[in-house]
Design a protein around this motif. Structure first.
Motif, PDB file in Angstrom:
ATOM      1  N   ILE A   9      53.000  44.709  45.137  1.00 19.27           N
ATOM      2  CA  ILE A   9      51.809  44.091  44.550  1.00 19.27           C
ATOM      3  C   ILE A   9      51.729  42.623  44.946  1.00 19.27           C
ATOM      4  CG2 ILE A   9      50.850  43.264  42.342  1.00 19.27           C
ATOM      5  CD1 ILE A   9      51.602  46.035  41.183  1.00 19.27           C
ATOM      6  N   ARG A  10      52.832  41.918  44.842  1.00 12.96           N
ATOM      7  CA  ARG A  10      52.837  40.496  45.220  1.00 12.96           C
ATOM      8  C   ARG A  10      52.526  40.317  46.707  1.00 12.96           C
ATOM      9  NH1 ARG A  10      54.572  37.173  41.220  1.00 12.96           N
ATOM     10  NH2 ARG A  10      55.715  38.150  39.505  1.00 12.96           N
ATOM     11  N   ARG A  11      53.079  41.187  47.547  1.00 17.15           N
ATOM     12  CA  ARG A  11      52.825  41.113  48.990  1.00 17.15           C
ATOM     13  C   ARG A  11      51.350  41.389  49.287  1.00 17.15           C
ATOM     14  NH1 ARG A  11      56.530  44.855  52.110  1.00 17.15           N
ATOM     15  NH2 ARG A  11      54.973  46.352  51.479  1.00 17.15           N
ATOM     16  N   ARG A  12      50.773  42.399  48.627  1.00 15.22           N
ATOM     17  CA  ARG A  12      49.360  42.708  48.838  1.00 15.22           C
ATOM     18  C   ARG A  12      48.481  41.557  48.355  1.00 15.22           C
ATOM     19  NH1 ARG A  12      45.582  47.040  45.777  1.00 15.22           N
ATOM     20  NH2 ARG A  12      43.785  46.806  47.134  1.00 15.22           N
ATOM     21  N   ASP A  13      48.786  41.000  47.188  1.00 14.89           N
ATOM     22  CA  ASP A  13      48.012  39.867  46.679  1.00 14.89           C
ATOM     23  C   ASP A  13      48.058  38.690  47.653  1.00 14.89           C
ATOM     24  OD1 ASP A  13      47.360  41.294  44.395  1.00 14.89           O
ATOM     25  OD2 ASP A  13      48.707  40.161  43.073  1.00 14.89           O
ATOM     26  N   GLU A  14      49.228  38.415  48.174  1.00 11.81           N
ATOM     27  CA  GLU A  14      49.380  37.303  49.124  1.00 11.81           C
ATOM     28  C   GLU A  14      48.563  37.561  50.388  1.00 11.81           C
ATOM     29  OE1 GLU A  14      50.643  33.780  51.014  1.00 11.81           O
ATOM     30  OE2 GLU A  14      50.702  34.384  48.910  1.00 11.81           O
ATOM     31  N   ARG A  15      48.682  38.765  50.921  1.00 15.37           N
ATOM     32  CA  ARG A  15      47.939  39.118  52.133  1.00 15.37           C
ATOM     33  C   ARG A  15      46.433  39.038  51.877  1.00 15.37           C
ATOM     34  NH1 ARG A  15      50.597  43.509  53.477  1.00 15.37           N
ATOM     35  NH2 ARG A  15      49.476  44.826  52.023  1.00 15.37           N
TER      36      ARG A  15
END
Length: 164
Positions: free
Chosen positions: A113-119
Motif C-alpha cells: 500500500i505504501r509503495r503504491r501510494d508513493e508511486r
C-alpha cells in the motif's frame, strides 16, 4: 493495439463485485499500468464519455479512482476523497482478504500500500491528490456508518434539490 474500449466493454456488473477484481495482484498491476501516460490517455475519453452518458438512462455516475476528481471529472459538482492511514488500510485489506480465504502477510500488505501510494502520488501524469474542491474524509478512525453520514451530508449540500 487499441484494446481499451473492448476490454472496458467486457466488464459487467457482476465483475465489479468479483474477488479477483479486488485482489492485491490486480491493485498492484493497475497502479503500475496506470503510471503509463499512454494508458491514462486511452482511458480518459472512455471515462469521460461514461460520466456524460452513463448506461441505464440515468443522469450522473459515481466513480472510484485515484484521479477521478482531478483529471477525469474535474467539474463534477461533488467530489469525495476518502483517505486513511496506510496501517489502517492494510488492516482492513488484511481482514477482507482473510474473509475471502487468502492468507497474506499484514506487513507485506502495508508495504504494498505504501509503495503504491508513493508511486501514484509522485507520477508525473495525474498524481494521486485530492481535488482542491473535494470533501476530504479521513476514514482512519471512523466507522462505515460515520463515513456514509459525512458523504450523505456532502451530497445534500451539493444537491439540495435531490436529497432531503
Amino acid at each position: 493495439r487499441d484494446t481499451a474500449p473492448q476490454e472496458a466493454a467486457a466488464v459487467t456488473a457482476g465483475d465489479v463485485s468479483s474477488a479477483e477484481l479486488r485482489s492485491e495482484r490486480v491493485a498492484a498491476e493497475a497502479s503500475v499500468i496506470a503510471a503509463d501516460p499512454r494508458v491514462r490517455d486511452a482511458l480518459l475519453k472512455l471515462q469521460r464519455d461514461f460520466c456524460a452518458s452513463p448506461p441505464g438512462q440515468v443522469s450522473g455516475a459515481v466513480l472510484d479512482g485515484r484521479d477521478i476528481g482531478t483529471r477525469v471529472c474535474p467539474h463534477a459538482p461533488l467530489k469525495l476523497f476518502l483517505t486513511a492511514h496506510a496501517s489502517v488500510r492494510a488492516g482492513r485489506r488484511h481482514l477482507e482478504m482473510a474473509a475471502a480465504g487468502s492468507s497474506v502477510d499484514l506487513t507485506q500488505i502495508e508495504h504494498d500500500i505504501r509503495r503504491r501510494d508513493e508511486r501514484d502520488s509522485t507520477r508525473a501524469d495525474s498524481p494521486l491528490a485530492p481535488a482542491p474542491d473535494a470533501v476530504v474524509i479521513d476514514t482512519s478512525d471512523r466507522s462505515a456508518a460515520e463515513v456514509l453520514a459525512i458523504a450523505l451530508d456532502a451530497a445534500a449540500d451539493a444537491f439540495p434539490h435531490l436529497i432531503t
